[in-house]
Design a protein around this motif. Structure first.
Motif, mmCIF file in Angstrom:
data_model
loop_
_atom_site.group_PDB
_atom_site.id
_atom_site.type_symbol
_atom_site.label_atom_id
_atom_site.label_comp_id
_atom_site.label_asym_id
_atom_site.label_seq_id
_atom_site.Cartn_x
_atom_site.Cartn_y
_atom_site.Cartn_z
ATOM 1 N N SER A 164 0.820 -1.215 0.000
ATOM 2 C CA SER A 164 0.000 0.000 0.000
ATOM 3 C C SER A 164 0.850 1.261 0.000
ATOM 4 C CB SER A 164 -0.929 0.019 1.221
ATOM 5 O OG SER A 164 -1.818 -1.058 1.186
ATOM 6 N N PHE A 165 1.857 1.338 0.881
ATOM 7 C CA PHE A 165 2.614 2.581 0.915
ATOM 8 C C PHE A 165 3.556 2.720 -0.273
ATOM 9 C CE2 PHE A 165 5.150 0.334 4.364
ATOM 10 C CZ PHE A 165 6.358 0.238 3.689
ATOM 11 N N MET A 166 4.023 1.603 -0.832
ATOM 12 C CA MET A 166 4.839 1.697 -2.041
ATOM 13 C C MET A 166 3.985 2.168 -3.228
ATOM 14 S SD MET A 166 7.930 1.082 -1.249
ATOM 15 C CE MET A 166 8.694 0.869 -2.845
ATOM 16 N N THR A 167 2.772 1.632 -3.349
ATOM 17 C CA THR A 167 1.856 2.059 -4.417
ATOM 18 C C THR A 167 1.505 3.535 -4.266
ATOM 19 O OG1 THR A 167 0.957 -0.176 -4.587
ATOM 20 C CG2 THR A 167 -0.387 1.609 -5.493
ATOM 21 N N ALA A 168 1.207 3.955 -3.039
ATOM 22 C CA ALA A 168 0.878 5.364 -2.809
ATOM 23 C C ALA A 168 2.072 6.266 -3.109
ATOM 24 C CB ALA A 168 0.420 5.565 -1.361
ATOM 25 N N GLY A 169 3.277 5.814 -2.772
ATOM 26 C CA GLY A 169 4.474 6.604 -3.056
ATOM 27 C C GLY A 169 4.714 6.756 -4.542
ATOM 28 N N VAL A 170 4.584 5.672 -5.298
ATOM 29 C CA VAL A 170 4.765 5.725 -6.749
ATOM 30 C C VAL A 170 3.707 6.634 -7.372
ATOM 31 C CG1 VAL A 170 4.631 4.344 -8.873
ATOM 32 C CG2 VAL A 170 5.946 3.505 -6.919
ATOM 33 N N ALA A 171 2.462 6.499 -6.931
ATOM 34 C CA ALA A 171 1.382 7.338 -7.465
ATOM 35 C C ALA A 171 1.616 8.815 -7.142
ATOM 36 C CB ALA A 171 0.034 6.870 -6.909
ATOM 37 N N THR A 172 2.099 9.099 -5.946
ATOM 38 C CA THR A 172 2.358 10.484 -5.561
ATOM 39 C C THR A 172 3.467 11.094 -6.406
ATOM 40 O OG1 THR A 172 1.628 10.068 -3.295
ATOM 41 C CG2 THR A 172 3.018 11.997 -3.650
ATOM 42 N N VAL A 173 4.558 10.358 -6.608
ATOM 43 C CA VAL A 173 5.660 10.863 -7.432
ATOM 44 C C VAL A 173 5.183 11.076 -8.868
ATOM 45 C CG1 VAL A 173 7.909 10.270 -8.416
ATOM 46 C CG2 VAL A 173 7.485 9.938 -5.988
ATOM 47 N N ALA A 174 4.416 10.123 -9.408
ATOM 48 C CA ALA A 174 3.913 10.272 -10.772
ATOM 49 C C ALA A 174 3.011 11.496 -10.886
ATOM 50 C CB ALA A 174 3.156 9.003 -11.185
ATOM 51 N N ALA A 175 2.140 11.706 -9.896
ATOM 52 C CA ALA A 175 1.253 12.871 -9.924
ATOM 53 C C ALA A 175 2.047 14.171 -9.807
ATOM 54 C CB ALA A 175 0.216 12.762 -8.800
ATOM 55 N N MET A 176 3.018 14.206 -8.921
ATOM 56 C CA MET A 176 3.832 15.410 -8.752
ATOM 57 C C MET A 176 4.618 15.727 -10.038
ATOM 58 S SD MET A 176 3.154 16.587 -5.767
ATOM 59 C CE MET A 176 4.466 17.642 -5.207
ATOM 60 N N ASN A 177 5.158 14.693 -10.670
ATOM 61 C CA ASN A 177 5.864 14.895 -11.947
ATOM 62 C C ASN A 177 4.913 15.385 -13.040
ATOM 63 O OD1 ASN A 177 8.415 14.248 -10.977
ATOM 64 N ND2 ASN A 177 8.207 12.087 -11.497
ATOM 65 N N ALA A 178 3.717 14.795 -13.096
ATOM 66 C CA ALA A 178 2.738 15.198 -14.104
ATOM 67 C C ALA A 178 2.284 16.642 -13.900
ATOM 68 C CB ALA A 178 1.536 14.255 -14.072
ATOM 69 N N LEU A 179 2.262 17.092 -12.656
ATOM 70 C CA LEU A 179 1.848 18.473 -12.357
ATOM 71 C C LEU A 179 3.005 19.469 -12.459
ATOM 72 C CD1 LEU A 179 -0.519 17.731 -9.341
ATOM 73 C CD2 LEU A 179 -1.171 18.459 -11.651
ATOM 74 N N GLY A 180 4.197 18.971 -12.767
ATOM 75 C CA GLY A 180 5.336 19.853 -12.937
ATOM 76 C C GLY A 180 6.113 20.147 -11.680
ATOM 77 N N PHE A 181 5.884 19.395 -10.614
ATOM 78 C CA PHE A 181 6.578 19.623 -9.364
ATOM 79 C C PHE A 181 7.810 18.727 -9.196
ATOM 80 C CE2 PHE A 181 2.233 20.970 -8.283
ATOM 81 C CZ PHE A 181 2.502 22.281 -7.941
ATOM 82 N N GLY A 182 8.062 17.830 -10.154
ATOM 83 C CA GLY A 182 9.207 16.935 -10.090
ATOM 84 C C GLY A 182 10.499 17.677 -10.422
ATOM 85 N N GLN A 183 11.591 16.983 -10.300
ATOM 86 C CA GLN A 183 12.877 17.629 -10.597
ATOM 87 C C GLN A 183 13.465 17.124 -11.869
ATOM 88 O OE1 GLN A 183 15.576 17.680 -7.333
ATOM 89 N NE2 GLN A 183 14.074 18.542 -5.960
#
Length: 143
Positions: free
Chosen positions: A124-143
């Protein structure tokens, strides 16, 4: 991956695994950081003896200093907003209570014992972490 530190990561993982094994085999206790921190802070009366919990919690930054003194400093980035840090800490604390343990307890100790609860929690927490990083990258907040 340009800043990856595989040797330091391997050594850190070996140290964590060794500490967890010593705790489990020597004391019959799980080395979950949230439970040990709660016990050391006097928030919880259950778990390892207070002296063991306090020694484990104090050993965490001392281990970091030891590794940094051998391999040099590790670069860490934190949000600059105190409010963000406090909110993140509160959410993590709430999550550890809600999930009956923290990522270290479930991911390191629970997975190694094939605990069904830990297998589900870690997935659960690995899935949530991957989803959060993907969402942040898609929104332009990634590095």
């Amino acid at each position: 991956m340009a800043n990856a530190m595989p040797i330091q990561g391997l050594l850190g993982g070996l140290m964590i695994g060794t500490a967890a094994a010593i705790m489990l085999l020597g004391l019959g206790r799980i080395a979950g950081i949230s439970g040990l921190a709660a016990r050391a802070a006097g928030i919880s009366l259950n778990g390892a003896p207070w002296s063991i919990a306090a020694a484990f919690v104090v050993g965490l930054p001392l281990g970091t200093l030891l590794v940094a003194s051998v391999f040099g400093p590790v670069e860490a980035r934190f949000p600059t907003s105190l409010g963000t840090i406090v909110l993140g800490g509160l959410l993590v604390g709430f999550g550890t209570r809600l999930g009956s343990g923290c990522t270290s307890g479930h991911g390191v100790c629970g997975m190694s014992r094939f605990s069904p609860r830990s297998l589900i929690a870690t997935a659960s927490f690995m899935t949530a972490g991957v989803a959060t990083v993907a969402a942040m990258n898609a929104l332009g907040f990634g590095q």
